[in-house]
Design a protein around this motif. Structure first.
Motif, short mmCIF file in Angstrom:
data_model
loop_
_atom_site.label_atom_id
_atom_site.label_comp_id
_atom_site.label_asym_id
_atom_site.label_seq_id
_atom_site.Cartn_x
_atom_site.Cartn_y
_atom_site.Cartn_z
N ALA A 170 0.63 -1.32 -0.08
CA ALA A 170 0.09 0.00 -0.13
C ALA A 170 0.74 1.26 0.00
N ASP A 171 1.90 1.16 0.55
CA ASP A 171 2.93 2.38 0.81
C ASP A 171 3.59 2.66 -0.51
N LEU A 172 3.52 1.47 -1.56
CA LEU A 172 4.16 1.88 -2.89
C LEU A 172 3.42 2.07 -3.73
N ALA A 173 1.87 2.27 -3.58
CA ALA A 173 0.90 2.42 -4.48
C ALA A 173 1.03 3.80 -5.06
N GLY A 174 0.81 3.86 -6.42
CA GLY A 174 1.07 4.87 -7.14
C GLY A 174 2.09 5.25 -7.84
N LEU A 175 3.26 4.43 -7.45
CA LEU A 175 4.45 4.64 -8.05
C LEU A 175 4.57 3.93 -9.53
N GLY A 176 3.77 3.25 -9.87
CA GLY A 176 3.78 2.60 -11.14
C GLY A 176 4.42 1.33 -11.11
N LEU A 177 4.63 0.70 -9.99
CA LEU A 177 5.52 -0.51 -9.89
C LEU A 177 4.90 -1.85 -10.51
N GLY A 178 3.32 -1.65 -10.41
CA GLY A 178 2.58 -2.77 -10.70
C GLY A 178 2.73 -4.04 -9.81
N TYR A 179 2.67 -5.02 -10.32
CA TYR A 179 2.71 -6.40 -9.32
C TYR A 179 4.13 -6.52 -8.81
N ARG A 180 5.04 -5.81 -9.37
CA ARG A 180 6.45 -5.81 -8.81
C ARG A 180 6.38 -5.32 -7.28
N ASP A 181 5.43 -4.48 -6.71
CA ASP A 181 5.56 -3.78 -5.37
C ASP A 181 5.86 -4.89 -4.57
N ALA A 182 5.10 -5.95 -4.66
CA ALA A 182 5.26 -7.17 -3.54
C ALA A 182 6.65 -7.63 -3.75
N TYR A 183 7.31 -7.39 -4.57
CA TYR A 183 8.72 -7.99 -4.72
C TYR A 183 9.66 -7.11 -3.97
N ILE A 184 9.38 -6.04 -4.21
CA ILE A 184 10.29 -4.85 -3.46
C ILE A 184 10.07 -5.08 -2.05
N VAL A 185 8.81 -5.22 -1.43
CA VAL A 185 8.52 -5.41 0.07
C VAL A 185 9.24 -6.52 0.57
N ASP A 186 9.06 -7.81 -0.30
CA ASP A 186 9.90 -9.02 -0.07
C ASP A 186 11.31 -8.67 0.24
N CYS A 187 12.02 -7.97 -0.75
CA CYS A 187 13.45 -7.70 -0.70
C CYS A 187 13.95 -6.88 0.44
N VAL A 188 13.12 -5.95 0.80
CA VAL A 188 13.24 -5.18 2.07
C VAL A 188 12.95 -5.82 3.17
N GLU A 189 11.99 -6.63 3.40
CA GLU A 189 11.92 -7.56 4.55
C GLU A 189 13.05 -8.56 4.84
N LYS A 190 13.74 -9.31 3.73
CA LYS A 190 14.52 -10.04 3.69
C LYS A 190 15.85 -9.11 4.47
N ILE A 191 15.90 -8.16 3.84
CA ILE A 191 17.25 -7.30 4.35
C ILE A 191 17.21 -7.16 5.85
N ALA A 192 15.93 -6.68 6.00
CA ALA A 192 15.73 -6.17 7.72
C ALA A 192 15.81 -7.12 8.51
N SER A 193 15.32 -8.69 8.07
CA SER A 193 15.77 -9.68 8.95
C SER A 193 16.95 -10.53 9.10
N CYS A 194 17.90 -9.76 8.45
CA CYS A 194 19.14 -10.23 8.23
C CYS A 194 19.15 -11.42 7.48
N GLU A 195 18.15 -11.98 6.79
CA GLU A 195 17.91 -13.34 6.14
C GLU A 195 19.00 -13.07 4.92
N LEU A 196 18.95 -11.82 4.52
CA LEU A 196 19.74 -11.42 3.01
C LEU A 196 20.60 -10.11 3.71
N ASP A 197 22.10 -10.37 3.36
CA ASP A 197 23.04 -9.62 3.55
C ASP A 197 23.77 -9.03 2.25
#
Length: 275
Positions: free
Chosen positions: A167-194
């Motif tokens: 919802a925070d990414l709405a209006g940016l024109g990402l389309g269905y890719r918005d969920a992918y950015i959210v997942d990327c950010v989540e994985k970095i925040a959780s330290c699953e991804l460095d």
DNA sequence: GCCCAGGGAATCG
DNA sequence: CGATTCCATGGG
């Protein structure tokens, strides 16, 4: 490399055939630079805005201090890499020679890992004008304003994006890719991804690790490695490179080596112009 | 395996 | 000109 400073500019002696800045910044490897009407190029990277112009014999980094040039722009533009040697190593093949004649001024730059990763997630199934618009709006919404007068924004950090939803990414024109950015950010925040760890992994493990992010398949992983982690052996295969491989290399690509990604860039621009 | 999910650009008719 | 196709990936 011959460097001198004058009038707040840094000048670097470079043969335009060996490094073409407009081509390098407008070839689809980065999305925050644009060629101006006078042929100069302006953009933002690592929290700084830059305008560069180029003559046949030199580059001009406008309003740039020598320390910023040495610490930021020299590594960013990979001016420490010997492209003559790379090109010589690719000189054994006629198609590659033609591609280098056409696009040999391009080099792979060293972008921010996170910015490049997000950019290539957004780039999937997408076109460059729309990608640029999406990224620009993402920076406006979540980045830091660089100066009071111009609307110039940094690319947001993972920390800044921590906790966002689609919802925070709405209006940016990402389309269905918005969920992918959210997942990327989540994985970095959780330290699953460095992302720093990716730099030191062997490339097979780096691929595997990046592909755990939703929306990162073979193509996006390879683009992230080549353009975001400066892994010059990474070889993204998109629809254009498929055409190259079918047309010129039906028996296999002969330069699948430590500089395959550089060769890929030359071939990509060659085929797009040639067909 | 197949279709669908933004939407702008490229290409086609 | 309008209509169709393209694009890379995951989920239903």
């Amino acid at each position: 490399m011959e460097i001198y400073t004058n009038n707040n500019n840094v000048y670097v002696k470079v043969d335009k055939n060996s490094l073409n800045f407009a081509d390098t910044l407008d070839c689809g490897q980065c999305f925050r630079f644009a060629v101006n009407g006078d042929g100069s190029v302006t953009g933002v990277a690592f929290g700084k805005q830059l305008t560069v112009s180029q003559t046949d014999s030199e580059l001009v980094f406008h309003d740039t201090m020598e320390a910023d040039f040495r610490n930021t722009w020299l590594p960013f533009f990979a001016l420490d890499i010997d492209y003559d040697a790379i090109k010589k190593s690719l000189d054994f093949d006629e198609t590659l020679r033609l591609a280098m004649d056409f696009a040999g001024g391009i080099r792979i730059i060293r972008q921010s890992h996170f910015e490049a990763l997000c950019s290539f997630i957004i780039s999937q199934n997408n076109n460059i004008p729309r990608i640029k618009g999406s990224i620009s709006r993402l920076c406006e919404r979540f980045g830091d304003k660089l100066c009071d007068t111009d609307s110039v924004y940094t690319f947001p950090t993972p920390k800044r994006l921590n906790g966002i939803t689609t919802a925070d990414l709405a209006g940016l024109g990402l389309g269905y890719r918005d969920a992918y950015i959210v997942d990327c950010v989540e994985k970095i925040a959780s330290c699953e991804l460095d992302l720093e760890d990716i730099c030191t992994m062997d490339i097979a493990l780096a691929r595997e690790t990046l592909r755990k992010i939703k929306g990162v398949g073979p193509k996006v992983a390879e683009c992230a490695l080549l353009f975001g982690f400066h892994r010059l052996e990474a070889f993204p295969i998109d629809t254009w490179i498929k055409k190259v491989l079918e047309k010129f290399y039906p028996n296999g690509f002969p330069a699948m080596n430590e500089y395959a990604g550089v060769a890929q860039q030359y071939l990509f621009h060659y085929i797009r112009a040639a067909l």
